[in-house]
Motif scaffolding. Structure first.
Motif, PDB file in Angstrom:
ATOM      1  N   THR A  20      49.263  53.462  34.989  1.00  0.00           N
ATOM      2  CA  THR A  20      47.808  53.331  34.898  1.00  0.00           C
ATOM      3  C   THR A  20      47.174  54.706  35.014  1.00  0.00           C
ATOM      4  O   THR A  20      47.702  55.587  35.715  1.00  0.00           O
ATOM      5  CB  THR A  20      47.249  52.381  35.988  1.00  0.00           C
ATOM      6  N   ASP A  31      41.236  48.855  36.650  1.00  0.00           N
ATOM      7  CA  ASP A  31      42.439  48.083  36.323  1.00  0.00           C
ATOM      8  C   ASP A  31      43.310  47.887  37.558  1.00  0.00           C
ATOM      9  O   ASP A  31      43.375  48.768  38.427  1.00  0.00           O
ATOM     10  CB  ASP A  31      43.276  48.802  35.263  1.00  0.00           C
ATOM     11  N   ASP A  70      42.231  43.825  33.870  1.00  0.00           N
ATOM     12  CA  ASP A  70      41.275  44.842  33.444  1.00  0.00           C
ATOM     13  C   ASP A  70      39.904  44.441  33.976  1.00  0.00           C
ATOM     14  O   ASP A  70      39.264  43.533  33.467  1.00  0.00           O
ATOM     15  CB  ASP A  70      41.281  44.907  31.913  1.00  0.00           C
ATOM     16  N   SER A  78      39.314  42.007  39.207  1.00  0.00           N
ATOM     17  CA  SER A  78      40.699  42.401  38.950  1.00  0.00           C
ATOM     18  C   SER A  78      41.525  42.391  40.231  1.00  0.00           C
ATOM     19  O   SER A  78      42.681  41.954  40.233  1.00  0.00           O
ATOM     20  CB  SER A  78      40.753  43.778  38.280  1.00  0.00           C
ATOM     21  N   SER A 132      39.688  40.725  32.504  1.00  0.00           N
ATOM     22  CA  SER A 132      40.577  40.262  31.444  1.00  0.00           C
ATOM     23  C   SER A 132      41.999  40.392  31.982  1.00  0.00           C
ATOM     24  O   SER A 132      42.426  41.476  32.364  1.00  0.00           O
ATOM     25  CB  SER A 132      40.389  41.130  30.196  1.00  0.00           C
ATOM     26  N   SER A 152      43.228  41.305  27.312  1.00  0.00           N
ATOM     27  CA  SER A 152      44.485  41.942  27.697  1.00  0.00           C
ATOM     28  C   SER A 152      45.610  41.207  26.976  1.00  0.00           C
ATOM     29  O   SER A 152      45.508  40.007  26.702  1.00  0.00           O
ATOM     30  CB  SER A 152      44.678  41.884  29.214  1.00  0.00           C
ATOM     31  N   THR A 204      46.373  46.444  28.801  1.00  0.00           N
ATOM     32  CA  THR A 204      44.932  46.249  28.660  1.00  0.00           C
ATOM     33  C   THR A 204      44.523  46.555  27.223  1.00  0.00           C
ATOM     34  O   THR A 204      45.242  47.232  26.473  1.00  0.00           O
ATOM     35  CB  THR A 204      44.155  47.173  29.609  1.00  0.00           C
ATOM     36  N   ASN A 205      43.351  46.088  26.843  1.00  0.00           N
ATOM     37  CA  ASN A 205      42.866  46.347  25.487  1.00  0.00           C
ATOM     38  C   ASN A 205      42.701  47.839  25.233  1.00  0.00           C
ATOM     39  O   ASN A 205      42.982  48.337  24.135  1.00  0.00           O
ATOM     40  CB  ASN A 205      41.534  45.622  25.269  1.00  0.00           C
ATOM     41  N   THR A 250      46.188  50.868  31.125  1.00  0.00           N
ATOM     42  CA  THR A 250      47.183  50.299  32.047  1.00  0.00           C
ATOM     43  C   THR A 250      48.194  49.478  31.264  1.00  0.00           C
ATOM     44  O   THR A 250      47.837  48.783  30.312  1.00  0.00           O
ATOM     45  CB  THR A 250      46.493  49.418  33.103  1.00  0.00           C
TER      46      THR A 250
END
Length: 259
Positions: A20, A31, A70, A78, A132, A152, A204-205, A250
């Motif tokens: 991360t 995150d 996320d 999170s 997410s 995610s 994550t996105n 991440t």
């Protein structure tokens, strides 16, 4: 920061790595990461609010859960997601069937929503918070289960390619679903997957957006990272890719999850 743990030398079990990094434009890294297994249930890997952190663990036995969350806006949702799934891990060890594993994932998502609603009742900032999430449950009897809420993602990786196996909860360009914020959300669950040739990559996105900029496709980036010689090399590649990147990124990789 970089750490390594090693269990069961001489045996071939699951290896995992996580990474991360706080983006250059971010005030805080929202995150979070969870990895917990039977081997480390008393000392789970929980990462949150880290500027830069990487970690790998080799040769892990038993059922396990890996989760990336996320945080949207702050870390409330999170952190709560990671806390909820970790607190109930020991219940997972006692189950034996596929439906029980699915019920365990769903039960914890509902508990997450209920706890979020309770803790944010008198706090407007928390009430607007969400996360997410994407995760993998490996059960030594029931197989691999994939779950997510939001954008995610989880990828399956074999010897030739990587494939995204989650479908983003997006309506047009808008995130239509996540964990926590306001309640009334849903989680997608897939299982049981029993292909022992698959490794898994959770991201994550923002991590996927970075990979799409560095490679011809996200899938190519995931494949290249997962198919390096070992977890340490995968982490080093992620470090190089993330230099001076503006967003929080991440990822969590699970290699050879099946015993």
């Amino acid at each position: 920061m970089f750490n390594i743990l090693n269990f069961n030398k001489g045996k071939i079990f699951m290896n995992i790595f996580c990474f991360t990094n706080k983006g250059t434009s971010a005030k805080i890294n929202t995150d979070t990461i969870l990895f917990v297994s039977e081997a480390i249930s008393g000392n789970p890997l929980i990462i949150n609010e880290q500027n830069n952190y990487s970690h790998f663990i080799n040769s892990i036995e038993g059922s396990a859960v890996g989760l990336v969350a996320d945080g949207l806006g702050d870390t409330f949702a999170s952190r709560l997601a990671v806390q909820t799934y970790n607190e109930n891990f020991l219940d997972l060890i006692e189950i034996v069937g596929e439906q029980e594993a699915i019920n365990w994932i769903m039960h914890n998502f509902i508990k997450l929503e209920v706890n979020a609603a309770r803790e944010s009742a008198d706090d407007k900032n928390k009430a607007m918070s969400g996360a997410s999430i994407a995760g993998i449950l490996y059960h030594k009897f029931a197989g691999v289960f994939i779950f997510h809420a939001g954008d995610s993602k989880v990828f399956a990786v074999d010897k030739d390619k990587a494939i995204q196996i989650t479908k983003d909860h997006i309506n047009g360009y808008v995130l239509e679903n996540c964990a926590c914020a306001g309640g009334g959300h849903y989680i997608s669950i897939e299982g049981s997957r029993r292909n022992k040739n698959h490794d898994y990559f959770i991201a994550t996105n923002s991590m996927c957006e970075l990979l799409s900029k560095k490679y011809s496709s996200v899938e190519e980036g995931v494949y290249n990272i997962m198919k390096l010689n070992n977890a340490e090399n995968s982490i080093n590649e992620l470090k190089k890719l993330s230099e001076n990147y503006e967003d929080n990124i991440t990822a969590l990789g699970l290699i050879n999850p099946f015993e």
